[in-house]
Structures are given as structure tokens and as C-alpha cells.
Scaffold this motif. Structure first.
Motif, PDB file in Angstrom:
ATOM      1  N   LEU A   1      73.143  76.647  26.892  1.00  0.00           N
ATOM      2  CA  LEU A   1      73.525  76.743  25.480  1.00  0.00           C
ATOM      3  C   LEU A   1      74.233  78.064  25.215  1.00  0.00           C
ATOM      4  O   LEU A   1      73.895  79.087  25.810  1.00  0.00           O
ATOM      5  N   PRO A   2      75.228  78.070  24.345  1.00  0.00           N
ATOM      6  CA  PRO A   2      75.910  79.331  24.007  1.00  0.00           C
ATOM      7  C   PRO A   2      74.963  80.294  23.294  1.00  0.00           C
ATOM      8  O   PRO A   2      73.937  79.901  22.741  1.00  0.00           O
ATOM      9  N   SER A   3      75.332  81.575  23.309  1.00  0.00           N
ATOM     10  CA  SER A   3      74.442  82.616  22.788  1.00  0.00           C
ATOM     11  C   SER A   3      74.240  82.540  21.280  1.00  0.00           C
ATOM     12  O   SER A   3      73.286  83.116  20.759  1.00  0.00           O
ATOM     13  N   ASP A   4      75.124  81.845  20.567  1.00  0.00           N
ATOM     14  CA  ASP A   4      74.964  81.797  19.110  1.00  0.00           C
ATOM     15  C   ASP A   4      73.966  80.728  18.668  1.00  0.00           C
ATOM     16  O   ASP A   4      73.680  80.603  17.479  1.00  0.00           O
ATOM     17  N   VAL A   5      73.413  79.957  19.609  1.00  0.00           N
ATOM     18  CA  VAL A   5      72.389  78.967  19.280  1.00  0.00           C
ATOM     19  C   VAL A   5      71.016  79.645  19.347  1.00  0.00           C
ATOM     20  O   VAL A   5      70.651  80.230  20.364  1.00  0.00           O
ATOM     21  N   THR A   6      70.279  79.574  18.258  1.00  0.00           N
ATOM     22  CA  THR A   6      68.951  80.184  18.200  1.00  0.00           C
ATOM     23  C   THR A   6      67.941  79.264  18.874  1.00  0.00           C
ATOM     24  O   THR A   6      67.730  78.130  18.447  1.00  0.00           O
ATOM     25  N   VAL A   7      67.346  79.768  19.956  1.00  0.00           N
ATOM     26  CA  VAL A   7      66.357  78.995  20.709  1.00  0.00           C
ATOM     27  C   VAL A   7      65.000  79.668  20.562  1.00  0.00           C
ATOM     28  O   VAL A   7      64.833  80.847  20.872  1.00  0.00           O
TER      29      VAL A   7
ATOM     30  N   LEU B   1      70.014  92.112  16.684  1.00  0.00           N
ATOM     31  CA  LEU B   1      71.460  91.890  16.811  1.00  0.00           C
ATOM     32  C   LEU B   1      72.163  93.205  17.151  1.00  0.00           C
ATOM     33  O   LEU B   1      71.725  94.285  16.751  1.00  0.00           O
ATOM     34  N   ASP B   2      73.274  93.084  17.886  1.00  0.00           N
ATOM     35  CA  ASP B   2      74.059  94.282  18.175  1.00  0.00           C
ATOM     36  C   ASP B   2      75.013  94.570  17.022  1.00  0.00           C
ATOM     37  O   ASP B   2      74.985  93.889  15.981  1.00  0.00           O
ATOM     38  N   GLU B   3      75.881  95.556  17.204  1.00  0.00           N
ATOM     39  CA  GLU B   3      76.759  95.961  16.114  1.00  0.00           C
ATOM     40  C   GLU B   3      77.756  94.869  15.733  1.00  0.00           C
ATOM     41  O   GLU B   3      78.316  94.877  14.636  1.00  0.00           O
ATOM     42  N   ARG B   4      77.963  93.899  16.607  1.00  0.00           N
ATOM     43  CA  ARG B   4      78.875  92.784  16.313  1.00  0.00           C
ATOM     44  C   ARG B   4      78.152  91.583  15.715  1.00  0.00           C
ATOM     45  O   ARG B   4      78.761  90.551  15.460  1.00  0.00           O
ATOM     46  N   GLY B   5      76.867  91.691  15.537  1.00  0.00           N
ATOM     47  CA  GLY B   5      76.107  90.587  14.975  1.00  0.00           C
ATOM     48  C   GLY B   5      75.633  89.580  15.994  1.00  0.00           C
ATOM     49  O   GLY B   5      75.122  88.522  15.615  1.00  0.00           O
TER      50      GLY B   5
ATOM     51  N   ARG C   1      71.224  91.559  24.661  1.00  0.00           N
ATOM     52  CA  ARG C   1      70.875  91.094  26.002  1.00  0.00           C
ATOM     53  C   ARG C   1      69.418  91.448  26.300  1.00  0.00           C
ATOM     54  O   ARG C   1      68.944  92.537  25.967  1.00  0.00           O
ATOM     55  N   VAL C   2      68.695  90.512  26.916  1.00  0.00           N
ATOM     56  CA  VAL C   2      67.313  90.776  27.302  1.00  0.00           C
ATOM     57  C   VAL C   2      67.303  91.722  28.495  1.00  0.00           C
ATOM     58  O   VAL C   2      67.998  91.496  29.490  1.00  0.00           O
ATOM     59  N   GLU C   3      66.533  92.795  28.382  1.00  0.00           N
ATOM     60  CA  GLU C   3      66.469  93.804  29.429  1.00  0.00           C
ATOM     61  C   GLU C   3      65.809  93.247  30.686  1.00  0.00           C
ATOM     62  O   GLU C   3      65.144  92.203  30.667  1.00  0.00           O
ATOM     63  N   GLU C   4      65.991  93.978  31.794  1.00  0.00           N
ATOM     64  CA  GLU C   4      65.443  93.539  33.072  1.00  0.00           C
ATOM     65  C   GLU C   4      63.923  93.396  33.018  1.00  0.00           C
ATOM     66  O   GLU C   4      63.344  92.559  33.692  1.00  0.00           O
ATOM     67  N   GLY C   5      63.270  94.214  32.191  1.00  0.00           N
ATOM     68  CA  GLY C   5      61.822  94.153  32.061  1.00  0.00           C
ATOM     69  C   GLY C   5      61.333  93.059  31.134  1.00  0.00           C
ATOM     70  O   GLY C   5      60.133  93.013  30.827  1.00  0.00           O
TER      71      GLY C   5
ATOM     72  N   THR D   1      62.763  94.833  26.119  1.00  0.00           N
ATOM     73  CA  THR D   1      63.874  94.754  25.162  1.00  0.00           C
ATOM     74  C   THR D   1      63.440  95.230  23.788  1.00  0.00           C
ATOM     75  O   THR D   1      64.142  96.015  23.130  1.00  0.00           O
ATOM     76  N   TRP D   2      62.286  94.797  23.357  1.00  0.00           N
ATOM     77  CA  TRP D   2      61.792  95.235  22.046  1.00  0.00           C
ATOM     78  C   TRP D   2      61.554  96.737  22.043  1.00  0.00           C
ATOM     79  O   TRP D   2      61.931  97.437  21.095  1.00  0.00           O
ATOM     80  N   VAL D   3      60.929  97.266  23.100  1.00  0.00           N
ATOM     81  CA  VAL D   3      60.649  98.704  23.186  1.00  0.00           C
ATOM     82  C   VAL D   3      61.941  99.506  23.136  1.00  0.00           C
ATOM     83  O   VAL D   3      62.024 100.552  22.470  1.00  0.00           O
ATOM     84  N   PHE D   4      62.976  99.009  23.823  1.00  0.00           N
ATOM     85  CA  PHE D   4      64.249  99.741  23.885  1.00  0.00           C
ATOM     86  C   PHE D   4      64.875  99.871  22.495  1.00  0.00           C
ATOM     87  O   PHE D   4      65.450 100.914  22.166  1.00  0.00           O
TER      88      PHE D   4
END
Length: 989
Positions: free
Chosen positions: A856-862, A102-106, A110-114, A119-122
Motif C-alpha cells: 500500500l502507498p504511504s498515504d494510506v493509514t494502516v 508527520l514530517d515537514e511535508r505532511g 519513516r519507522v526507525e531501525e529500532g 521512532t517515537w523516542v526520536f
């Protein structure tokens, strides 16, 4: 933009270029991501990041061949991103970890281009848990990265003779030669070489113009060799001829060279092989170098670009590429001091290599690199056997190993690996850990010459896993010697020796080792099978009139071996054996010169110990017949020479398994090349009469379940999974069942079976003679023709509507038999309301369910799940509020409902799908996407689906109709009814 520019840009922007990591591999500083991208594009084997290993991601490079680097395929293809980039990275765990960032806003990041890996590495820090698969240890990113960097340059345990307790080299000076002696004596086996003798003499003259002698040995040639040699010796006094009588001394290269060396007077000795002439300047350089050296020998390499290396010992020499026979020059006093070649049953090259190692162990040997293009001898079984015979005394100290104390509560598993089978070694590493208070097991992996990426993987695992040791051995050794190296290094009181391409679960190893608690048992033969639930490869060695082993019960269903559990067998046969360490050490382990399987048989016959079969310890071997191994012919002939009388007891074991040996039929093995195979006597057996099997209570029939899966892919094939589940339930009903993959359809023992059940997939299968032939159409129903269906006694279909339409159109009965589920994993006890919003059971065309995430909106866990593993699927279902499954495009409007729907329904899950007819089968647990809005169902599932108790009730009813247990009972009842109609016999009466 040019393609190379596009590739460079893709790599630079992917977020998966670790500059320090790439720099360590190439050996220099990498100045920025553009330079890193260039390094990857120049060498597709380079690893861009510690968590992305090309040798693991795409083992043979074929899948990514159309890309300049495997990482580009990973970035370009969504399906490729579902492949694990490293054995310590779990794909499902990686997606779950990224969804939890999660970001600072909870909000979810965003998934990175790679992709998710980038994204996990970043976002990962040193203390971030690594997203590892369930079998892997719990690690942090910092600890893993540190271990990966160590693996780049630090070997594990190197086997070189000094650390393994071998001879090493004593600081001994070579005795001097008389001053008047020639500089070099050239040794030549001249038998039947008349046409080339003068040419060979010219070569010697060109190489050493002054101080030399040629000692030629003739062993009763049948051509003009004797007269040609006499003429040469008459005109050239430096040529001496040694004649051997073949009636007195058996001809052979080693014996001829030994006779030549005994007659030689030169300060040094060199072999001239008529089939492998020296390179120009070779002998001159070697003799000149040895004249000024204190070492006992010199070996020249060609085109290695390496400086002269003085006074190496035998262990160092073993890590060099195989030396050619003519590239070794030995001081004559050193030759005689070590007793000449010890090996007498190998080629001249193997004997000379043996001599070189023993000279180097006492006096040292120099390596002299010469300019030119290297031409290594082709690798192969004979080269490895000869090197192994020579290397064994250097690498193995059996006495020291026998004197070392061993842990009486520890089981050691010694595994040899190869470049094409590192995945098996990795599965051993990840599967060797046991639960608390379980039997203690250590794993010793022995690796020869491996591709750098695969070596990095094994080194990393060995440094992170407490129960795993990695021995790095010289290349071009036999697996028998590699297993002996692991045996000497092991510390357990009981040892399992396991060859490449062989898989046992940890529990099977422990169960086999437990058999040794009986002091009357010396060795344990696990039951070797083609795949889980498949056919037997070997239940031990079976012998006919000679000592050429075949696999006992080879080709039979696993159930046929049950009566032989804990029975004594004549000898082991196959690539795995379990024994007490003391017995193995006393026997000096496996013979390094014998190939897979046969060496284990020889071990059992040499020790004379009691060998017992353990049917509850199964090992999967990637083979269709052990006698088709490339080394079987030579090994079986050697076995016959050593043990001319076969041990008794084979026919009695066949009888104990329920069969009678009525004859033995010679069948040729499958040797390498085009030559004829060795004739192996195979038992021809008959089963008890059908009326006797029907009279049992309950009637015990023999079944084959045929699937369209192919051998190695059987574990990943849905049809094969269903076949094994049906087989398991039939066995609970006292039936004997084999599951055949497509490559086993030709096995002859099918003719002994009563029932053939074909799970019709991609290809058709011909009915076999027998009691009953059953066809169950589970896929590709559009390919089934009326004539194919008419050839079977009973026809079923997983699609009920198709069954009805085909029955009407073809005028034959096609019975609906829908998909099912395994109640061991899926039952109403797992019904819950879930904690995550949406679980998407994705398919290969859209593994990341991008089209679902997009609406689906971003707050839905998929959460997505592509794999078919029952345990992982059940765990995912337990935590899902709503489950979405969309059939592949080819089955969106017709065809069988997916078995994944039935599995989800068995747990009482709330299900959305694209097939409206699923509701009629699975009840209120299912809604069609045509009826319910996806977002509304995820936001408010209770508006559309029954309450928890009602869902549990529906799931309970489904279990009564759609479990594999119900399907197996239905199939057996139908077959027994068919028996009544055909024979008039009441089964069980």
C-alpha cells in the motif's frame, strides 16, 4: 562479524540507548553508545531506556534467554515488539502515535531501525503525550522521564521503625559488668549432644583462649550427655553445667538459652549452635570489637564488603540480611535490661534476633563485616515468621495508629507484593483511579526486597499517581506483617487487606466496603474465585469437627454462592478481607506468624465479629485450593491450638446454598516437601434431586463449560472468552454455570452438575456421568476422532462444512453452530463509515501487518490490532473505513471462520478476508481478496460495499442469528429436548 560484535552494533543503532539513564544505573559516566552497549551486554538486567524495563518486558527472562539482552529480542522478533516494554506504554497507543507523526511535508515519518518505540523516542519532546494504555494517567514524556530518574535513587516511604512510629533507639549507656567477669559467656543447649561436646569445647578454646566460660544446659538427655558434661567440667573449670528437669520446665531452645544466660557471669553472651558452628576467628573478633564499643551488641556479617557500622538501631538492622544465630554477641547487662528474649515459641535463632532488635532499640548495635564467602540461611516461611515476630514491635506502633484521625469517606486498599507478582501490584496501581464522583480509594503497596527493575517501576508509578503510596519494607518478612505495616500507614476508615497473587477490581473493593455501612457487620469476605466465571475457591471458612478451615463452596460454580449473599459466615478464609480500620487496629491486625488465609481466619475468630459474604465483590486468586498453600499445615495447627472449638454454622450455610452435608471426608493438604499433609475434614454434599430442578420454572440445571485454556492464561484465550460469554447468557436464563480451565477438570464438584459443554480446542475431554454431555468443536477439528464424538450426546461444530462432511462420514449427527459475538459490544448502533483507511486485525505471525503495508502507498493509514479485547476491538472498528482479516495459515482454506469476522460484521463494518465462503454467512458486508483489489477497496469503499443503512440492516439480521444470546438459548433448548426424550418428563411442569 562475530556474534558479540553484531549484538553491539544492533544495540548501538537501535535508537533506544539513553546514556544518562544507563550511567545512573551503573554509577559512572557512560562514554558513548558503544560503551552503553557493553554495559547492557555485561548485565542483562540493566534498563537501556526509561521506557524499556527488562524486568517488566520479560519478567523471568525465559522468553529472551537466547539473546544476550532482552532488548535484542525486542529488536529481533516482530512478535516481541507487541509486548509492552513498560506498564505506562500501550502497544496499540504507541503504534497509533507513530502513525500520526508527520514530517515537514505532511507525510508519515519513516519507522526507525529500532521499531516504533525508537521512532517515537526520536521525535518526542518534553511536552509530547506519553502513549499510555487507557487505564494509565495522561502524562507527558518530560514528566515521566523526571519521575523515572527519581525512582533510580530515591525510595518512596521507607519502613524502618522510626518513620513507621516504632521504638527507634534511645541514647542510653549499657550498665557495666564487674571487672573480674569473663569477657564472654558461651551459651550451649547440650541436650542429647554427647558425641560432639568435646569438639564444641575445642572450638570455644580456639576462639577465645583466655577469658571465657561455657554454660551448657542439659534438659534430661537420653544419651550420655550428662556424664560427658560432668567429665568435661571436672577437668575444665570454665565449663559450668545447668540441669533442667523436663517435667518441670518444657524443653526448648529458647528456654535452655534463657536458663544459661541467667547462670552466666561473663561481660557478654554468645550462643554456640551445635548445628551451625562459628567461622574461625568470628567470636574473637566480635568480643574484641564489643570490648571497645559503647553499643549493646555486635552482629557480624560475612563477605559483604561493608565497613564496620557503629551504633545502628533496630530499624537499620532489619534492612540487613538475616543474621545467623551464632553471629550475634550481646552485652550481658543489656540482655537482662531488656528482659531476655521475648519470643518463646520460635527457634533459638528467631529468639536471638528478637533479642538483638530490642537491645539495638535501646543501646544500639554494631555491624562488623568479616572476610569470607557469605552463606545466608535459606529463605523460607519459618525464617520469615521468626524475623516478623521479632520485627513487629519495632516496626508497628498500634497506639499511635489508633490515635490518628482517619478519613470517613476513604477506602484504603493495602496490597503486599512479591518479586514474582509485581504485575498484580501494577494492575492495582493502574486500576485504582475512579471516575469523577466515585467512591474515593487510596492504594498502599507494601514491597519488601524487590529486583531493582521492578522496584523502579513501582517507585515511578507511586510518584506519578496521586492515589498510590509505596512502602518499602525490610526483606524476609511475612505478608501478614507487610499488610499490618500498610494498615498502620493507611488513612481510610475502611481497609481491604490483599495478599500477593490476588486481584480485585476497584468496584469489588468499593462494594465490599459498602457492606460495612451496616453497623452490625464487622468484616467482609469477598467471593474468591479461580478466574472470571470459574470455580469458587472460598465463600468464607467452613469447619467440620475441628478448626481446620476449608473454603466454603470450594470447587463449586460461582452461581452456587448467590443464595449466600450478605449471609453471615463463621470466619473469613482466603487472602483478602475488608473491615473497619478501628476493628483491625484494636485487634492489632493480622498475626505476623500466621500464613496466607489462615491469618484472616484467626483475625475473624479473635475479634468475634460478624463476618458477612459479599458475592458481588469477587477476587481472583491464583490457586486451585487454599489448603494447598505451603504454610497451611503449620497455620491450621496453630489455629487449632488457639481456637480448639470450631464456630458453628457451616452446615446451615451449605443448606442455604442448596446442598446437604451427608458426611465429611478427610483429605490431606499439600505441604512443602515430601511429608504427609494435614488431614482436613471436607464436606461431602449432595444437590437437590434432578426432578426437583426440572420442575422449576424455568428448569434450573447445573452446567460446566470446559475450555482448553490454562488458569493464568484464561483471560487471553479466545475459547475462554467465548465460554464466559456463553455462561453469562445461560445465567440470564436462570442456569447455574461454571467455566473450567484445563487445570480445573479434575474438580470433584463436576459430579454434581447436569450438563458438561466442552469447547473442543487443543485436547480431548472425557464425558462425565450426568444428564447431558455436549461437544462443540471450535478448533483443531482435524484431531477429533469418530470415537471421541460418539461419546457425547450432542455434537456441534463451528465449521458448517466440516459438520456436514463428518455427519456423512461418521454416521452421527454433527450440528453446525457457528461462532458468535457479544451484543453488549458489537451491534448495529456502532455502524459507521469510519475515519481511518484500513484496520488490519493482525495475527501473531505478522503482528505489524508488514506484508499489507508493503503493498500500500504511504498515504494510506494502516492501523493494526492484535489483541482480542472486545472493548478495544469495538473502538477500533468504529473508526475504520475498511477492515482486513486474514486467517492464520492453518485455517486459510478450511476450519471455522474467525469469531473476529462475526464481531466486525455485527457492527456493519466493510470487511475484506481471505475466505470466500464468509460472504455466504455474513452477507454483503464481506468481500474476498480474490474478488476485490485491496487498494481499490480502501480508496473507494462505496464501490464495493453497501451504503450505511443497508449495512446496518444486515448487521441487525446477523444479531438475530449469531449472538451469544441466541447460542445459549439453542444449547438450553437442545438439552431440555434431550431430557424429554430420555426421561419422559416435561421440564418446567
Amino acid at each position: 562479524m562475530s556474534p558479540s560484535r553484531a549484538d553491539r552494533l544492533t544495540l548501538v543503532r537501535c535508537g533506544l540507548l539513553d546514556l544518562e539513564w544507563i550511567g545512573e544505573q551503573v554509577g559512572h559516566h557512560v562514554d558513548g553508545p558503544w560503551a552503553a552497549a557493553d554495559e547492557l551486554l555485561a548485565d542483562r538486567t540493566l534498563s537501556p531506556h526509561p521506557l524499556f524495563e527488562p524486568a517488566w518486558f520479560d519478567p523471568d527472562g525465559s522468553a529472551s534467554a537466547h539473546h544476550a539482552h532482552p532488548l535484542l529480542w525486542f529488536l529481533d522478533d516482530p512478535q516481541a515488539r507487541r509486548r509492552t516494554p513498560h506498564p505506562l506504554v500501550g502497544v496499540e497507543q504507541l503504534y497509533t502515535a507513530v502513525e500520526g507523526i508527520l514530517d515537514e511535508r505532511g507525510n508519515r515519518v519513516r519507522v526507525e531501525e529500532g521499531g516504533v518505540l525508537a521512532t517515537w523516542v526520536f521525535h518526542a519532546g518534553a511536552s509530547t503525550p506519553l502513549p499510555s494504555p487507557p487505564a494509565a494517567p495522561r502524562l507527558t514524556w518530560g514528566r515521566f522521564r523526571e519521575a523515572a530518574f527519581r525512582a533510580l535513587h530515591e525510595p518512596a516511604e521507607v519502613v524502618d521503625g522510626r518513620r513507621a512510629g516504632g521504638a527507634g533507639r534511645a541514647a542510653t549507656d549499657v550498665p557495666s559488668s564487674p571487672g573480674e567477669a569473663p569477657l564472654v559467656s558461651v551459651l550451649l543447649r547440650a541436650t542429647d549432644r554427647a558425641p560432639v561436646l568435646r569438639e564444641l569445647l575445642d572450638q570455644v578454646r580456639a576462639e577465645v583462649p583466655a577469658s571465657w566460660e561455657l554454660v551448657a544446659v542439659d534438659e534430661g538427655s537420653t544419651d550420655d550427655t550428662a556424664s560427658v558434661l560432668a567429665g568435661i567440667a571436672h577437668h575444665e573449670p570454665r565449663v559450668r553445667v545447668v540441669s533442667l528437669d523436663p517435667a518441670v520446665q518444657e524443653p526448648g531452645t529458647v528456654a535452655a538459652l534463657a536458663a544459661a544466660a541467667s547462670a552466666a557471669t561473663g561481660a557478654s553472651l554468645a550462643v554456640l549452635d551445635p548445628d551451625s558452628p562459628w567461622r574461625p576467628g568470628h567470636l574473637r573478633a566480635a568480643v574484641e570489637h564489643l570490648t571497645g564499643s559503647r553499643s549493646g551488641a555486635v552482629v557480624t556479617t560475612v563477605g559483604r564488603g561493608a565497613p564496620t557500622r557503629p551504633s545502628l538501631d533496630a530499624g537499620d538492622l532489619l534492612h540487613l540480611p538475616p543474621a545467623e544465630t551464632g553471629l550475634v554477641v550481646v552485652r550481658r547487662p543489656a540482655y537482662h535490661a531488656v528482659g531476655g528474649p521475648a519470643a518463646t515459641d520460635v527457634s533459638g535463632g528467631g529468639a536471638w534476633f528478637d533479642l538483638l532488635l530490642r537491645v539495638a532499640a535501646r543501646y544500639g548495635a554494631d555491624v562488623l563485616d568479616r572476610p569470607g564467602r557469605p552463606e545466608d540461611p535459606p529463605p523460607g516461611p519459618s525464617l520469615a515468621m521468626e524475623r516478623s515476630r521479632a520485627a513487629a514491635p519495632v516496626l508497628l506502633d498500634w497506639d499511635a495508629a489508633a490515635d490518628r484521625a482517619r478519613d470517613p469517606d476513604l477506602v484504603s486498599v493495602v496490597v503486599a507484593t512479591r518479586d514474582d507478582d509485581v504485575r498484580t501490584a501494577v494492575s492495582w496501581c493502574l486500576g485504582i483511579r475512579g471516575r469523577p464522583r466515585a467512591a474515593r480509594v487510596e492504594l498502599v503497596v507494601v514491597a519488601g526486597a524487590l529486583e531493582p527493575g521492578r522496584r523502579r517501576v513501582l517507585r515511578t508509578l507511586a510518584s506519578l499517581l496521586a492515589d498510590v503510596r509505596l512502602l518499602e519494607a525490610p526483606g524476609e518478612l511475612t505478608t501478614s506483617l507487610e499488610l499490618d505495616l500498610g494498615l498502620v500507614a493507611s488513612t481510610g476508615d475502611r481497609v481491604a487487606l490483599v495478599r500477593p497473587r490476588t486481584r480485585l477490581k476497584r468496584g469489588s473493593v468499593v462494594r465490599a466496603a459498602d457492606v460495612l455501612d451496616d453497623p452490625q457487620v464487622d468484616l467482609v469476605q469477598p467471593l474468591l474465585v479461580t478466574h472470571p466465571g470459574g470455580a469458587v475457591l472460598s465463600a468464607g471458612a467452613s469447619f467440620g469437627t475441628c478448626t481446620r478451615p476449608e473454603g466454603l463452596l470450594g470447587g463449586h460454580p460461582v452461581a452456587d454462592a448467590t443464595p449466600l449473599d450478605r449471609r453471615q459466615v463463621p470466619a473469613p478464609f482466603g487472602p483478602v478481607v475488608v473491615a473497619r480500620a478501628a476493628l483491625l487496629l484494636d485487634a492489632r491486625g493480622l498475626d505476623p506468624a500466621l500464613p496466607d488465609g489462615v491469618a484472616e481466619t484467626d483475625l475473624g475468630l479473635r475479634t468475634g465479629g460478624r463476618v458477612v459474604l459479599a458475592t458481588d465483590a469477587t477476587a481472583r486468586v491464583r490457586a486451585s485450593d487454599l489448603t494447598d498453600d505451603p504454610g497451611y499445615d503449620a497455620g491450621a495447627r496453630e489455629l487449632e491450638r488457639r481456637h480448639p472449638v470450631p464456630p458453628p454454622g457451616s452446615d446451615e450455610l451449605w443448606r442455604a446454598a442448596g446442598f446437604e452435608v451427608v458426611a465429611r471426608r478427610n483429605r490431606a493438604s499439600a505441604p512443602p516437601g515430601d511429608g504427609p499433609g494435614l488431614l482436613v475434614p471436607r464436606a461431602v454434599v449432595t444437590a437437590p434431586a434432578l426432578r426437583l430442578r426440572l420442575a422449576e420454572r424455568p428448569p434450573r440445571l447445573r452446567w460446566t463449560i470446559d475450555t482448553s485454556a490454562v488458569g493464568n492464561a484464561a483471560d487471553r484465550n479466545a475459547g475462554s472468552s467465548e465460554a464466559r460469554a456463553i455462561a453469562r447468557e445461560l445465567e440470564r436464563l436462570d442456569q447455574r454455570v461454571a467455566v473450567d480451565t484445563r487445570d480445573l477438570r479434575a474438580r470433584g464438584t463436576r459430579d454434581l452438575d447436569d450438563v458438561l459443554l466442552v469447547l473442543r480446542g487443543q485436547d480431548s475431554v472425557q464425558p462425565r456421568p450426568g444428564l447431558a454431555n455436549l461437544l462443540w468443536v471450535v478448533g483443531h477439528q482435524e484431531q477429533v476422532s469418530p470415537s471421541e464424538a460418539a461419546g457425547f450426546d450432542l455434537v456441534y461444530a463451528a465449521d458448517a462444512s466440516w459438520a456436514r462432511s463428518r455427519s456423512e462420514a461418521w454416521g452421527l449427527e454433527v450440528q453446525p453452530l457457528l461462532p458468535a459475538f457479544d451484543q453488549r459490544w458489537f451491534d448495529p448502533a456502532h455502524t459507521s463509515d469510519g475515519t481511518h483507511d484500513l484496520l488490519v486485525l493482525s495475527n501473531a505471525t505478522d503482528p505489524e501487518a508488514a506484508h499489507v503495508r508493503a503493498v500500500l502507498p504511504s498515504d494510506v493509514t494502516v492501523t493494526t490490532m492484535l489483541g482480542r479485547g472486545d472493548k478495544a476491538l469495538r473502538q477500533a472498528l468504529d473508526s475504520a473505513a475498511v477492515v482486513l482479516y486474514e486467517h492464520p495459515a492453518t485455517r486459510r482454506h478450511a476450519g471455522p471462520l474467525s469469531s473476529r469476522l462475526f464481531r466486525a460484521a455485527a457492527t456493519g463494518a466493510r470487511i475484506l478476508t481471505d475466505r470466500p465462503e464468509a460472504r455466504a454467512v455474513l452477507g454483503g458486508l464481506v468481500h474476498s481478496l480474490d474478488e476485490v483489489d485491496l487498494l481499490d477497496a480502501v480508496r473507494s469503499p462505496d464501490r464495493f460495499f453497501p451504503a450505511l443503512d443497508e449495512r446496518r440492516r444486515i448487521a441487525t439480521e446477523l444479531a438475530r442469528d449469531h449472538s451469544y444470546e441466541v447460542r445459549a438459548r439453542r444449547l438450553l433448548d437442545d438439552v431440555l429436548a434431550l431430557v424429554r426424550r430420555r426421561t419422559g418428563v416435561e421440564p418446567g411442569s
